[in-house]
Design a protein around this motif. Structure first.
Motif, mmCIF file in Angstrom:
data_model
loop_
_atom_site.group_PDB
_atom_site.id
_atom_site.type_symbol
_atom_site.label_atom_id
_atom_site.label_comp_id
_atom_site.label_asym_id
_atom_site.label_seq_id
_atom_site.Cartn_x
_atom_site.Cartn_y
_atom_site.Cartn_z
ATOM 1 N N SER A 38 -0.231 4.078 0.716
ATOM 2 C CA SER A 38 0.668 3.035 0.226
ATOM 3 C C SER A 38 -0.044 1.699 0.328
ATOM 4 O O SER A 38 -0.663 1.400 1.348
ATOM 5 N N ILE A 40 0.288 -2.587 -0.707
ATOM 6 C CA ILE A 40 1.036 -3.726 -1.226
ATOM 7 C C ILE A 40 0.008 -4.696 -1.793
ATOM 8 O O ILE A 40 -0.881 -5.164 -1.073
ATOM 9 N N ASN A 72 -4.418 -4.708 -10.990
ATOM 10 C CA ASN A 72 -4.531 -3.282 -10.647
ATOM 11 C C ASN A 72 -5.989 -2.846 -10.609
ATOM 12 O O ASN A 72 -6.403 -2.107 -9.713
ATOM 13 N N ARG A 94 1.537 5.485 -8.626
ATOM 14 C CA ARG A 94 2.812 4.819 -8.854
ATOM 15 C C ARG A 94 2.673 3.326 -8.617
ATOM 16 O O ARG A 94 1.864 2.896 -7.816
ATOM 17 N N GLY A 95 3.471 2.549 -9.321
ATOM 18 C CA GLY A 95 3.547 1.123 -9.075
ATOM 19 C C GLY A 95 2.671 0.273 -9.966
ATOM 20 O O GLY A 95 2.196 -0.770 -9.537
ATOM 21 N N LYS A 97 3.475 -1.651 -12.305
ATOM 22 C CA LYS A 97 4.092 -2.958 -12.543
ATOM 23 C C LYS A 97 4.839 -3.466 -11.315
ATOM 24 O O LYS A 97 5.758 -4.260 -11.424
ATOM 25 N N SER A 98 4.413 -3.028 -10.146
ATOM 26 C CA SER A 98 5.071 -3.412 -8.903
ATOM 27 C C SER A 98 4.024 -3.840 -7.879
ATOM 28 O O SER A 98 2.855 -3.483 -7.985
ATOM 29 N N LYS A 99 4.467 -4.593 -6.887
ATOM 30 C CA LYS A 99 3.556 -4.958 -5.799
ATOM 31 C C LYS A 99 3.299 -3.767 -4.882
ATOM 32 O O LYS A 99 2.235 -3.645 -4.288
ATOM 33 N N MET A 100 4.307 -2.892 -4.737
ATOM 34 C CA MET A 100 4.157 -1.702 -3.902
ATOM 35 C C MET A 100 3.580 -0.579 -4.743
ATOM 36 O O MET A 100 4.186 -0.147 -5.720
ATOM 37 N N LYS A 101 2.410 -0.088 -4.358
ATOM 38 C CA LYS A 101 1.685 0.898 -5.150
ATOM 39 C C LYS A 101 1.333 2.096 -4.295
ATOM 40 O O LYS A 101 1.236 2.001 -3.065
#
Length: 106
Positions: A38, A40, A72, A94-95, A97-101
Protein backbone atom coordinates in the motif's frame (compact mmCIF):
# COMPACT_ATOMS: atom_id res chain seq x y z
CA UNK A 1 10.81 -61.17 36.91
CA UNK A 2 10.14 -61.25 33.23
CA UNK A 3 12.14 -59.79 30.39
CA UNK A 4 11.04 -56.38 29.16
CA UNK A 5 11.10 -56.09 25.41
CA UNK A 6 11.14 -52.60 23.97
CA UNK A 7 9.29 -52.14 20.70
CA UNK A 8 11.48 -51.71 17.66
CA UNK A 9 10.30 -49.39 14.92
CA UNK A 10 11.48 -50.00 11.42
CA UNK A 11 11.52 -46.82 9.37
CA UNK A 12 12.04 -46.93 5.67
CA UNK A 13 14.03 -43.93 4.53
CA UNK A 14 12.93 -42.51 1.22
CA UNK A 15 14.01 -39.40 -0.54
CA UNK A 16 11.49 -36.68 -1.28
CA UNK A 17 10.65 -35.95 -4.00
CA UNK A 18 11.21 -39.28 -5.70
CA UNK A 19 14.47 -39.34 -7.58
CA UNK A 20 12.65 -39.50 -10.93
CA UNK A 21 11.19 -36.04 -10.24
CA UNK A 22 14.37 -34.32 -9.06
CA UNK A 23 15.30 -31.29 -11.10
CA UNK A 24 18.38 -29.14 -10.89
CA UNK A 25 16.42 -26.14 -9.64
CA UNK A 26 16.55 -24.20 -6.45
CA UNK A 27 13.47 -25.03 -4.33
CA UNK A 28 12.38 -21.38 -4.28
CA UNK A 29 12.53 -20.93 -8.07
CA UNK A 30 8.89 -21.92 -8.53
CA UNK A 31 7.46 -19.81 -5.69
CA UNK A 32 5.68 -16.62 -6.67
CA UNK A 33 7.69 -13.87 -4.96
CA UNK A 34 5.38 -10.98 -5.84
CA UNK A 35 4.16 -8.86 -2.96
CA UNK A 36 1.49 -6.20 -2.73
CA UNK A 37 2.19 -2.94 -0.95
CA UNK A 38 0.00 0.00 0.00
CA UNK A 39 1.34 3.38 -1.00
CA UNK A 40 0.12 6.91 -0.38
CA UNK A 41 1.30 9.22 -3.16
CA UNK A 42 2.14 12.87 -2.53
CA UNK A 43 2.49 14.67 -5.88
CA UNK A 44 3.92 18.19 -6.24
CA UNK A 45 6.32 17.62 -3.35
CA UNK A 46 9.24 19.98 -2.89
CA UNK A 47 11.62 17.19 -1.92
CA UNK A 48 11.19 13.69 -3.43
CA UNK A 49 11.49 10.95 -0.81
CA UNK A 50 9.97 7.74 0.53
CA UNK A 51 8.91 7.43 4.16
CA UNK A 52 7.25 4.71 6.26
CA UNK A 53 4.59 5.56 8.80
CA UNK A 54 3.80 3.66 12.00
CA UNK A 55 1.45 1.32 10.14
CA UNK A 56 4.23 0.37 7.67
CA UNK A 57 2.52 2.22 4.80
CA UNK A 58 4.91 3.84 2.36
CA UNK A 59 4.48 7.53 1.64
CA UNK A 60 6.05 8.42 -1.70
CA UNK A 61 6.69 12.11 -2.35
CA UNK A 62 7.35 13.08 -6.00
CA UNK A 63 7.90 16.37 -7.87
CA UNK A 64 5.49 15.57 -10.72
CA UNK A 65 1.91 16.86 -10.79
CA UNK A 66 -1.04 14.44 -10.79
CA UNK A 67 -1.78 15.09 -14.47
CA UNK A 68 -1.94 12.50 -17.27
CA UNK A 69 -0.32 9.80 -15.11
CA UNK A 70 2.93 11.72 -14.56
CA UNK A 71 2.82 11.24 -10.79
CA UNK A 72 1.99 7.53 -11.16
CA UNK A 73 5.02 7.03 -13.40
CA UNK A 74 7.20 8.94 -10.95
CA UNK A 75 5.93 6.86 -8.01
CA UNK A 76 6.61 3.67 -10.00
CA UNK A 77 10.16 4.81 -10.72
CA UNK A 78 10.72 5.79 -7.09
CA UNK A 79 9.51 2.39 -5.85
CA UNK A 80 11.73 0.57 -8.36
CA UNK A 81 14.72 2.52 -7.10
CA UNK A 82 13.72 1.96 -3.46
CA UNK A 83 13.43 -1.83 -3.88
CA UNK A 84 16.42 -2.05 -6.29
CA UNK A 85 14.42 -3.66 -9.10
CA UNK A 86 13.46 -2.81 -12.67
CA UNK A 87 10.61 -0.39 -13.36
CA UNK A 88 8.79 -3.14 -15.27
CA UNK A 89 8.57 -5.17 -12.05
CA UNK A 90 6.48 -2.49 -10.32
CA UNK A 91 2.82 -2.73 -11.37
CA UNK A 92 0.04 -0.39 -10.30
CA UNK A 93 -2.95 -2.58 -9.37
CA UNK A 94 -5.37 -0.06 -7.84
CA UNK A 95 -5.60 3.67 -7.32
CA UNK A 96 -4.66 5.18 -10.68
CA UNK A 97 -6.72 8.30 -9.83
CA UNK A 98 -6.31 8.23 -6.06
CA UNK A 99 -3.61 9.10 -3.55
CA UNK A 100 -3.98 5.65 -1.98
CA UNK A 101 -2.49 3.08 -4.34
CA UNK A 102 -1.71 -0.63 -4.35
CA UNK A 103 1.37 -1.83 -6.21
CA UNK A 104 2.62 -5.30 -6.99
CA UNK A 105 6.36 -5.65 -6.56
CA UNK A 106 7.94 -8.63 -8.22
Amino acid sequence: MGIIVAPVWIIKLTSYPPTSEVHNKHPFDTINTNMKISVIAHPNAKQPRIEKDLLETLHVYVHEPPLEGKANRAVTEALAEYFHIKKSQVILLRGAKSKMKVFEIG
